[in-house]
Design a protein around this motif. Sequence first.
Motif, short mmCIF file in Angstrom:
data_model
loop_
_atom_site.label_atom_id
_atom_site.label_comp_id
_atom_site.label_asym_id
_atom_site.label_seq_id
_atom_site.Cartn_x
_atom_site.Cartn_y
_atom_site.Cartn_z
N TYR A 472 0.89 -1.16 0.00
CA TYR A 472 0.00 0.00 0.00
C TYR A 472 0.93 1.22 0.00
N ASP A 473 1.23 1.70 -1.20
CA ASP A 473 2.37 2.60 -1.40
C ASP A 473 2.08 4.04 -1.01
N ASN A 474 2.94 4.57 -0.15
CA ASN A 474 2.97 5.97 0.23
C ASN A 474 3.64 6.75 -0.90
N SER A 475 2.97 7.77 -1.44
CA SER A 475 3.48 8.45 -2.64
C SER A 475 3.17 9.94 -2.60
N TRP A 476 4.05 10.73 -3.23
CA TRP A 476 3.83 12.17 -3.41
C TRP A 476 4.06 12.53 -4.87
N SER A 477 3.20 13.40 -5.40
CA SER A 477 3.34 13.91 -6.77
C SER A 477 3.50 15.43 -6.68
N PHE A 478 4.41 15.99 -7.50
CA PHE A 478 4.78 17.40 -7.38
C PHE A 478 4.44 18.16 -8.66
N PHE A 479 3.98 19.43 -8.45
CA PHE A 479 3.51 20.24 -9.57
C PHE A 479 3.94 21.69 -9.37
N ASP A 480 4.02 22.44 -10.49
CA ASP A 480 4.30 23.87 -10.39
C ASP A 480 3.01 24.64 -10.15
N ASP A 481 3.05 25.98 -10.24
CA ASP A 481 1.86 26.76 -9.90
C ASP A 481 0.76 26.67 -10.95
N ARG A 534 4.97 24.24 -6.39
CA ARG A 534 3.86 24.93 -5.73
C ARG A 534 2.96 23.94 -5.00
N TYR A 535 2.66 22.79 -5.61
CA TYR A 535 1.74 21.83 -5.02
C TYR A 535 2.38 20.45 -4.94
N ALA A 536 2.07 19.74 -3.86
CA ALA A 536 2.49 18.35 -3.70
C ALA A 536 1.28 17.56 -3.22
N VAL A 537 0.93 16.48 -3.92
CA VAL A 537 -0.28 15.70 -3.64
C VAL A 537 0.11 14.37 -3.01
N TRP A 538 -0.46 14.09 -1.83
CA TRP A 538 -0.16 12.86 -1.09
C TRP A 538 -1.22 11.81 -1.40
N ASN A 539 -0.77 10.62 -1.82
CA ASN A 539 -1.72 9.56 -2.14
C ASN A 539 -1.19 8.21 -1.68
N ILE A 540 -2.11 7.33 -1.35
CA ILE A 540 -1.81 5.94 -0.99
C ILE A 540 -2.39 5.06 -2.09
N LEU A 541 -1.53 4.21 -2.68
CA LEU A 541 -1.92 3.40 -3.83
C LEU A 541 -1.82 1.91 -3.50
N CYS A 542 -2.85 1.16 -3.89
CA CYS A 542 -2.88 -0.29 -3.63
C CYS A 542 -2.16 -1.02 -4.78
N TYR A 543 -0.84 -1.08 -4.69
CA TYR A 543 -0.02 -1.63 -5.76
C TYR A 543 -0.44 -3.05 -6.13
N SER A 544 -0.77 -3.86 -5.15
CA SER A 544 -1.04 -5.29 -5.36
C SER A 544 -2.47 -5.56 -5.80
N HIS A 545 -3.23 -4.51 -6.09
CA HIS A 545 -4.64 -4.64 -6.49
C HIS A 545 -5.48 -5.32 -5.41
N LYS A 546 -5.05 -5.19 -4.17
CA LYS A 546 -5.85 -5.58 -3.01
C LYS A 546 -6.40 -4.30 -2.40
N THR A 547 -7.72 -4.20 -2.28
CA THR A 547 -8.32 -2.98 -1.79
C THR A 547 -7.97 -2.77 -0.32
N PHE A 548 -8.30 -1.60 0.20
CA PHE A 548 -8.04 -1.33 1.61
C PHE A 548 -8.81 -2.30 2.50
N ASN A 549 -10.01 -2.70 2.07
CA ASN A 549 -10.80 -3.65 2.85
C ASN A 549 -10.20 -5.05 2.85
N ASP A 550 -9.34 -5.34 1.87
CA ASP A 550 -8.73 -6.67 1.80
C ASP A 550 -7.64 -6.87 2.84
N ALA A 551 -7.14 -5.77 3.40
CA ALA A 551 -6.10 -5.85 4.43
C ALA A 551 -6.75 -5.90 5.81
N VAL A 552 -6.00 -6.39 6.78
CA VAL A 552 -6.47 -6.33 8.16
C VAL A 552 -6.60 -4.87 8.58
#
Length: 690
Positions: A472-481, A534-552
């Motif tokens: 469940y990957d911790n990720s940041w994406s960066f953008f200008d203004d 200017r902007y940084a977007v924080w997202n969590i991605l389910c790399y293994s195609h297991k949803t959040f409900n599939d985990a404990v």
Amino acid sequence: MREREFEILIRHGRIPLPPAGPEPLGRAALATLAANITHYGYALTHDGFVALSQASAADVEQWWATVELALVTITCEDKDMGAHVVYKNFPAEVLEMSESEYWFNQICMYWGMPNEWFTTPAKPREPLDEKIKLKVLHGATADALNEIYRGLLRLPARWTPDQWGEVRDLVPHCHRAVTEAPPFKENFVRLSAALVDHGVQPEVSTATDVLRLAIAMSEGDISMAENTTLRCLSRKQRRALLHALEHADNLDEDVARRREHFKRLFRALRPGDYAARFPRGVSIYDRLYRGAPIETFDAKLERLLAARDSAVLPVLAQRPGVFMRRLHHCIQLFGSDAVEAFGAVMPKLTTVQLLKLLGVFRTDHTRKFRTFAPRSNWAKLQTRPADRRRRLSEALRTPLVTALETTIARRVKAKVPEVQLDPRTRWIKLQTSDSDLSPYGRGTRFPLPAKTKFIRTASYWESGPTHRNLWYDNSWSFFDDQWKPMGVCCWNHTRFLGDAAIFSGDPTNSKSLKGRACQLIDLYPGELARAKVRYAVWNILCYSHKTFNDAVEVLASLQWGANPLKGKLFEPARCQLSFQLRGDNLTKYVAYLDVRERQMVYMDANLWGNVQSAGGSTKVLSAMMPAFVEYLDTLPSVHDLFAGVPRGKSGMPVAYDDGKLSLSGERAYVFRTINQGSRFSAFDTHELLG
């Protein structure tokens, strides 16, 4: 009092205190308690510490044992996140590696070699010594749990999973003392299903409510976005639901609107067993299965709108909520006649509905985009450039906006005649009905303290025993203004612009008995600003195609501070946001950082994302985020709620925080309590929104 009740109270800024004892607590013990509470990022008011000092040592010991269990749960200290990070001496250990060394180590760990062959044992870290704004807890009154329960019932939006958990746990304690009915329909149905177990007969008025109640009793999706298999109901339950259907309003129309849902309901209820007692239900059941035409309100409405017939206005007036949703289209068709007709039904709408309308029409002439999330499914978000031809003329827009502002102000002034309104309350958005994570709304802003040098985000998960790695990957994406992509920081892009963002290593959770793992990313706002981010977007991605409900369990947390090398990898005192991620989705966009304004903006959206890497989503985000941010600006804030109330020094304080307020027992609304000297009666905005 049980640990869960302590936890609920603390989450709402309150704490029960032990009674005074014959031998007051010593100063040394009191200082130790204060330090222990501070470790978790909390503090008591001055009055709270006085009360604690007067309690006996035995009572305080028992009290602290329960409080600490609650604080450990709330702050996620019990997860021991630092133990599940690849590089325990992060960020220094990662910064000292070359890229080739990092990837050699990582590939070997992917192949199953022990992590310890490639990592350095954890070294002692300097203790945390920076000044932190603590969250202040006020002493809980005897009626505090009932007040919290009452506030949750009044909420005019769908409960988040955590809020529903609180309601469910408080029902045994509070349902006899608090008998108010939730104004939000789905909350009402969910509570009704819970009260059945306590011998309370549910009172529902429409056939759709009965359907939702049956779904709730089957622990299904009462929003009906997904199909639910209804469980086998007892004869008593079937008779109760059939009785409610027999006396329901709009039975024919509700059944016609949701034919397939009601077919499943009638199969479960078997009305033929009680044909003599429930003839109305048997009749509609028969027509439903024969496919007989049933006249509906929606069919009549669509026919009149298609014909551009102004006779649709009195029809819409029968359903104020439908009129509200169709108002923009009606004004385009019928002009001032539609505005006048809507003015007549405006008093029948809730205040929060009027606030939402106000946000839409106040920005109608400036918006650049139209934004659609079908059935609140943000993964299918669609954006379109705003068509200037759809904009309303000032002659139509201004009277409508004025009428909305006047109606809202009149309602609020009836309960709060005067306020001291903090302009920063514009940063506090009201909760919406599709929120998953928090009791505040999308678009709520959190300013970074002046001395903040780094931001650390974490994704933590427990999958249970597994023979293959799950992520469940911790990720940041960066953008200008201009929202032009500048890069990412995630598992396969471990650094951004050298040292502006750093990834902690990709864990292999198959080596853990419980499948636990944690990823950290450190951002350095100063470096980002120098690089023109200017902007940084924080997202969590389910790399293994297991949803959040599939985990404990999957958690996302964010903390900030002055020195990333001091303190533990996860310091509960530094933690600003912490959420348990749930749902059958594969992405969660938690927040974005406005680097120039030095503000973290809460998002809580399951936007589409390439779950293999954040790098695969930057172009889509670049197109979506300007429209999404514009949408956030239209959402109602606490400031919007009180904007029409007269200002005065004797008015009720409405503030983002109480850092500069001197409160001595009066009523006040305070979003974040940080002043230990404050004493006030917390005002619940929910009583204004219904």
